[in-house]
Design a protein around this motif. Structure first.
Motif, short mmCIF file in Angstrom:
data_model
loop_
_atom_site.label_atom_id
_atom_site.label_comp_id
_atom_site.label_asym_id
_atom_site.label_seq_id
_atom_site.Cartn_x
_atom_site.Cartn_y
_atom_site.Cartn_z
N ALA A 87 37.67 -134.55 -77.64
CA ALA A 87 38.48 -135.75 -77.85
C ALA A 87 37.66 -137.00 -77.58
N VAL A 88 37.97 -138.05 -78.30
CA VAL A 88 37.23 -139.31 -78.14
C VAL A 88 37.28 -139.78 -76.69
N ASP A 89 38.40 -139.54 -76.02
CA ASP A 89 38.53 -139.99 -74.64
C ASP A 89 38.18 -138.91 -73.62
N GLY A 90 37.72 -137.78 -74.11
CA GLY A 90 37.29 -136.73 -73.20
C GLY A 90 38.38 -135.82 -72.69
N ALA A 91 39.60 -136.04 -73.08
CA ALA A 91 40.70 -135.22 -72.59
C ALA A 91 40.48 -133.76 -72.97
N GLY A 92 40.57 -132.90 -72.01
CA GLY A 92 40.45 -131.48 -72.26
C GLY A 92 39.04 -130.92 -72.25
N VAL A 93 38.03 -131.76 -72.18
CA VAL A 93 36.66 -131.24 -72.12
C VAL A 93 36.47 -130.48 -70.81
N ARG A 94 35.82 -129.33 -70.91
CA ARG A 94 35.81 -128.35 -69.82
C ARG A 94 35.05 -128.80 -68.58
N SER A 95 33.83 -129.29 -68.75
CA SER A 95 32.96 -129.54 -67.60
C SER A 95 32.37 -130.93 -67.66
N TRP A 96 32.22 -131.53 -66.47
CA TRP A 96 31.73 -132.90 -66.35
C TRP A 96 30.70 -133.03 -65.24
N GLY A 97 29.74 -133.93 -65.46
CA GLY A 97 28.86 -134.32 -64.39
C GLY A 97 29.50 -135.42 -63.56
N GLN A 98 28.76 -135.85 -62.56
CA GLN A 98 29.30 -136.85 -61.64
C GLN A 98 29.17 -138.26 -62.16
#
Length: 124
Positions: free
Chosen positions: A105-116
């Motif tokens: 998603a353009v806003d990142g909703a639902g993306v599984r993994s994130w850095g800090q």
């Protein structure tokens, strides 16, 4: 579980360049799509670019002429080369990863993994 660690942010003058790095770890990282988002104060998070483990790339229109995403699979690392930086590029930059075929998603909703996140400030 996937872990992502960004580095390379900092202060740069307008017109300058920076290269962000994101090293991933975890059993499935090598098969994952990796990419970059950013979020400026008071603004929605924004997808910038992503790359598959076979090298297929996507860029947002806002950065495609200035930013380059690359990936070194042997190091599970993705890079974002940013050129011709402007004050509007000031933001927290986040590395992200998700399984192949997942919707980014353009806003990142639902993306599984994130850095800090790593801060990029463009200012004279």
């Amino acid at each position: 579980q996937v872990q992502l660690v960004e580095s390379g942010g900092g202060l740069v003058q307008p017109g300058g360049s920076l290269r962000l790095s994101c090293e991933g770890s975890g059993r499935i990282i090598s098969m994952m799509v990796m990419g970059w988002y950013r979020q400026a104060p008071g603004k929605q998070r924004e997808l910038l670019a992503k790359i598959t483990n076979t090298g297929h790339k996507y860029y947002a229109d806002s950065v495609k002429d200035r930013f380059t995403i690359t990936r070194v699979n042997a190091k599970n690392t993705v890079y974002l080369q940013m050129n011709s930086l402007q004050p509007d590029d000031t933001a927290a930059y986040y590395c992200a990863a998700d399984l192949p075929g997942s919707k980014w998603a353009v806003d990142g909703a639902g993306v599984r993994s994130w850095g800090q996140g790593t801060q990029v400030t463009v200012s004279s």
